[in-house]
Design a protein around this motif. Structure first.
Motif, mmCIF file in Angstrom:
data_model
loop_
_atom_site.group_PDB
_atom_site.id
_atom_site.type_symbol
_atom_site.label_atom_id
_atom_site.label_comp_id
_atom_site.label_asym_id
_atom_site.label_seq_id
_atom_site.Cartn_x
_atom_site.Cartn_y
_atom_site.Cartn_z
ATOM 1 N N ARG A 1 0.846 -1.188 0.000
ATOM 2 C CA ARG A 1 0.000 0.000 0.000
ATOM 3 C C ARG A 1 0.886 1.244 0.000
ATOM 4 O O ARG A 1 2.064 1.163 0.345
ATOM 5 N N SER B 1 4.737 -9.374 8.875
ATOM 6 C CA SER B 1 3.409 -9.966 8.944
ATOM 7 C C SER B 1 3.011 -10.195 10.395
ATOM 8 O O SER B 1 3.808 -9.988 11.322
ATOM 9 N N PRO C 1 -3.404 -8.525 8.575
ATOM 10 C CA PRO C 1 -2.674 -7.288 8.267
ATOM 11 C C PRO C 1 -1.190 -7.403 8.593
ATOM 12 O O PRO C 1 -0.763 -8.277 9.347
ATOM 13 N N THR D 1 -0.447 -0.063 10.841
ATOM 14 C CA THR D 1 -1.022 -1.263 10.227
ATOM 15 C C THR D 1 -1.234 -1.030 8.738
ATOM 16 O O THR D 1 -1.652 0.052 8.323
ATOM 17 N N THR D 2 -0.946 -2.050 7.945
ATOM 18 C CA THR D 2 -1.091 -1.935 6.501
ATOM 19 C C THR D 2 -1.515 -3.272 5.921
ATOM 20 O O THR D 2 -1.672 -4.265 6.648
ATOM 21 N N ASP D 3 -1.702 -3.303 4.623
ATOM 22 C CA ASP D 3 -2.040 -4.533 3.910
ATOM 23 C C ASP D 3 -1.000 -4.783 2.830
ATOM 24 O O ASP D 3 -0.492 -3.841 2.211
#
Length: 665
Positions: free
Chosen positions: A311, A415, A429, A439-441
Motif C-alpha cells: 500500500r 506480517s 494485516p 497497520t497496513t495490507d
C-alpha cells in the motif's frame, strides 16, 4: 480326507473354533495351535529322562516312544497348518458363481476397490497440484510421517495374506483338498487382495505427502483401514446371520476348517521372498516420502516468483546507508513488483529477492563502461522469514529504522505472528514502519501459471509455468506476469487535453529483447519533441513513468535531452531504463513536476487518470507537495490524457451549466 480332518468335521464348529488361533485375526489367516499337547509331551519327556537317569538299564522302548512322540510334535509345529481366511473374499472361489453368497461377496469386493480407487484418485489430484502439497511441515509432523510408514506396513494385511496363500497352497495341493473348486478362482481372489493392498499403500503415501498435522495422518489411516476390512467385517456379520441364511451357510462350510500344512522343501527360499516384498514396499514408501521431503526443504512446493503490492504507506525520514544525514521519503509502493527465490534459505524458508521493474529479471551488477548519468548498482530488497519475530518480513540492508538496528532482520514491514512455510498462506494485516508502527495490507500473488486462465486469457502458459503474453492481437498488447495489463494500439500515443501535446511509448530496441520499455509492468511514455507544449523546449526530455502506485512526469533539461537517445549514449540510457527504481533513482525530486492520483486495477496507461502539477514542497505539504489539478475546469475524474484516435469533448462553460454540472462564475 485324512483322519484329522474327519475328526475335526465331526467335532462341530464350536470345538473347532476353540482349537484355532489366528496369526492375524483381521486377515482371517488361521494357524492350528498345539500348545497344550506340547506341554504334555514335554512333561512326559522330562519324566522319562529322570526315570532313565535313576534306573540304569531302564526301559529303552519307553524312552524311544517318548523321543518319537516329541519329534512328531516338533515336526507338526514345523509343518505349521493353516486354514483359509475368514473373509468374504474367500467366498469368491468357494461358492458357485451364480449363488447369492458369491454375488454379495463380489459386491463387497467391488465396493472396497471402488472406495480405495476413489480415495487414490482424489489423492492423486492433490499430488498433481503442488498448491495442495504443503510447502513444508514442522518436525513433529515429519516424524509422524516417517513413523506412519512402518505402521502402514504393519496395518496392511492384504498383500502378505494374498502372497502367503499363493505360496502355501500350490495347485496340486489345492486340488487334492478341494477337487470340486477352481484353482484359477483361488488365484484371482488372492491377486485381488494384493491389488487392494497396493491401493492401500499408495493412498497412504499420498496421505503422508499432503499431511499438515499429526492427527490428520492417523484419522486418514483409520478411514483406509476401515475400507480395507470390509470383507472381514461382512464375514463376521454373515456368521451371525445378519446378511442372509445362504451367507450363514457359506461361512460355516468345511473349507474354513480344512488345514493346509507347510511344505518341507524350499520354504526358506519362500520366506526370503516375503522379506523381499516387505523391503520393496518399505523402500517404495520411504523413497516417495524422502523425495517429497527433499523438494519441500528446497522450497520446490512454494511459488518461485511472486508479485508484491504494498500500500502507499510513507515514511518521510527513512535512514539510508546508516547515514543519519541521508534522509529520504520512502514510499513503500516504490518497492512493488516481482520478487523471486534465489535459492537461499533463512530460518527454513526461501528468501525472495526483488527483481527489476523493467522486465522482472535480476538487477545488473555491473555499471556501464560509460556512465554519464552517475548510475549506481541497485541492491535489491528481500522478503524472508525471521524466527526471531516469528513473521515474514520485508527488509533492505541499506534502509534501517535506526542506526542502532544491527539485527539480522532489520524489518520495514512484517506480517502477523505465523509459522507457515508458504508466504502465500500469510493471513491478516502487516505492520509498517513509518517512524512508528502502523497497520497496513500487503497483497501477494504467485506469478506461475497452469493454464491460460491464469494468464487472464491474454496469453499462453508455457512449459516453464510462466505466461507468454499476446502481442498485437486484435489491436492490443498485454504486459505483466499474468498478462493483466492491456495496452491498446491506439493508446501507444496519448494526447494531453490542454495543448494537444503528444507522448508515445519508447520502442527503441536498445534493451536487446524487442519488448516495450516498461516500468512496474506499465509502458514508459516520452514527450514527442515539438508536439505543442509551450512548457517544454524542443530539446527538453519529459517522461511519464509509472512508479508502483502513481504516474510521475519527470523532466530532464536540454543538456540531457539532446544526447540521451543518441548512439553514443545508448549503453548508459539502456542501463538507466532497465534498472530504473523509483526509490533509488529518487523519482520524487525537483525533476518530477507532474504526479497522478493513485491507480488500482486501472491506470494501465495514463489515460483516464487525474494528474496534478506539483507546487510548493516542504513540511507543510504532503509527501508529494501541493498538488494543483491540471484537468480542464479542475474536474475530478476527467483525466488529462486521451488515446490518439479519440476526439476530445469540448465541454464549454455554457454546456456545463446546461448539463447541470456547474455554474458560470
Amino acid at each position: 480326507m485324512n483322519a484329522r480332518e474327519e475328526e475335526g468335521m465331526e467335532a462341530g464348529g464350536e470345538s473347532q473354533s476353540s482349537s484355532l488361533v489366528g496369526l492375524s485375526e483381521n486377515s482371517g489367516l488361521v494357524h492350528r495351535s498345539n500348545a497344550s499337547s506340547s506341554a504334555t509331551i514335554a512333561d512326559t519327556w522330562h519324566e522319562n529322562q529322570s526315570s532313565t537317569a535313576v534306573t540304569t538299564g531302564g526301559d529303552d522302548d519307553a524312552a524311544a516312544r517318548v523321543r518319537r512322540r516329541r519329534q512328531s510334535f516338533i515336526d507338526d509345529v514345523e509343518l505349521d497348518p493353516i486354514t483359509l481366511p475368514e473373509s468374504t473374499h474367500t467366498l469368491l472361489f468357494t461358492e458357485p458363481l451364480k449363488s447369492i453368497p458369491c454375488f454379495i461377496s463380489s459386491c463387497i469386493a467391488f465396493l472396497t476397490l471402488l472406495c480405495l480407487y476413489l480415495a487414490l484418485y482424489g489423492n492423486w489430484l492433490t499430488f498433481g497440484n503442488k498448491e495442495l502439497i504443503p510447502a513444508n511441515v514442522h518436525g513433529a509432523v515429519k516424524a509422524a510421517q516417517y513413523t506412519a510408514i512402518f505402521i502402514a506396513l504393519l496395518m496392511d494385511e492384504e498383500i502378505p495374506t494374498g502372497l502367503y496363500l499363493l505360496q502355501r497352497i500350490p495347485r496340486p495341493y489345492f486340488i487334492e483338498k478341494f477337487p470340486e473348486l477352481c484353482y484359477g478362482d483361488f488365484v484371482s481372489s488372492n491377486i485381488m487382495r494384493i491389488l487392494m493392498g497396493y491401493l492401500f499403500l499408495l493412498n497412504v503415501l499420498f496421505i503422508l505427502v499432503k499431511a499438515r498435522d499429526v492427527l490428520q495422518i492417523f484419522f486418514d489411516f483409520v478411514a483406509l483401514q476401515f475400507i480395507q476390512q470390509l470383507g472381514d467385517t461382512a464375514f463376521k456379520l454373515a456368521r451371525m446371520s445378519m446378511l442372509s441364511t445362504s451367507m450363514k451357510e457359506a461361512t460355516t462350510r468345511r473349507y474354513f476348517r480344512t488345514e493346509f500344512r507347510r511344505p518341507t522343501l524350499g520354504w526358506k527360499a519362500k520366506s526370503s521372498f516375503f522379506v523381499a516384498v516387505y523391503l520393496f514396499n518399505l523402500c517404495g514408501l520411504l523413497g516417495g516420502m524422502i523425495y517429497v521431503s527433499v523438494r519441500q526443504s528446497r522450497g520446490d512446493f512454494q511459488c518461485k516468483s511472486i508479485t508484491v503490492k504494498f500500500r502507499e504507506d510513507i515514511w518521510r525520514e527513512a535512514t539510508v546507508d546508516s547515514n543519519p544525514d541521508d534522509k529520504r521519503v520512502l514510499v513503500y509502493s516504490f518497492f512493488n513488483g516481482v520478487y523471486a527465490q534465489d535459492g537461499s534459505m533463512h530460518d527454513g524458508r526461501p528468501v525472495y529477492i526483488e527483481r527489476r521493474k523493467f522486465d522482472g529479471t535480476e538487477f545488473d551488477t555491473t555499471l556501464p563502461s560509460f556512465n554519464p548519468f552517475n548510475e549506481t548498482v541497485i541492491i535489491p530488497a528481500k522478503i524472508q522469514y525471521c524466527e526471531r519475530f516469528r513473521a515474514w518480513v520485508f527488509m533492505h540492508e541499506n534502509i534501517l529504522k535506526s542506526t542502532l538496528d544491527d539485527s539480522d532482520c532489520p524489518w520495514l514491514l512484517r506480517s502477523e505472528t505465523t509459522n507457515v512455510y508458504d508466504i502465500e498462506e500469510v493471513k491478516g494485516p502487516w505492520q509498517a514502519w513509518q517512524g512508528v508502527i502502523e497497520t497496513t495490507d500487503v497483497l501477494i500473488a504467485c506469478n506461475e501459471c497452469s493454464d491460460e486462465a491464469d494468464c487472464n486469457l491474454n496469453g499462453e502458459c508455457n512449459e516453464g509455468g510462466s505466461c507468454d503474453c499476446n502481442k498485437n492481437v486484435e489491436g492490443s498488447t498485454f504486459l505483466g506476469p499474468r498478462c493483466e495489463v492491456v495496452l491498446k494500439d491506439n493508446c501507444r500515443t496519448i494526447i494531453g487535453e490542454s495543448f494537444n501535446e503528444s507522448y508515445s511509448i519508447i520502442d527503441l530496441d536498445w534493451a536487446g529483447s524487442g519488448q516495450l520499455w516498461e516500468a512496474y509492468n506499465r509502458p514508459m511514455y516520452r514527450y514527442n519533441l515539438g508536439s505543442g507544449s509551450p512548457l517544454l523546449d524542443d530539446t527538453d526530455m519529459f517522461f511519464l513513468i509509472f512508479s508502483g502506485s502513481r504516474w510521475f512526469g519527470i523532466y530532464y533539461g536540454s543538456e540531457v535531452g539532446e544526447v540521451m537517445f543518441t548512439e553514443e549514449y545508448r549503453e548508459p540510457t539502456a542501463y538507466a531504463a532497465k534498472n530504473y527504481h523509483a526509490f533509488w533513482d529518487e523519482v520524487y525530486t525537483q525533476g518530477t513536476i507532474f504526479v497522478s492520483d493513485p491507480v488500482g486495477g486501472i491506470g494501465y496507461t495514463p489515460v483516464g487518470v487525474d494528474f496534478f502539477a506539483i507546487g510548493e514542497r516542504g513540511e507543510q505539504f504532503g509527501p508529494f507537495g501541493a498538488r494543483i489539478p491540471i484537468q480542464l475546469y479542475n474536474q475530478t475524474g476527467r483525466g488529462y490524457f486521451r488515446c490518439s484516435d479519440e476526439a476530445s469533448v469540448d465541454l464549454t462553460l455554457p454546456t456545463i451549466r446546461h448539463l447541470g454540472l456547474g455554474e458560470e462564475s
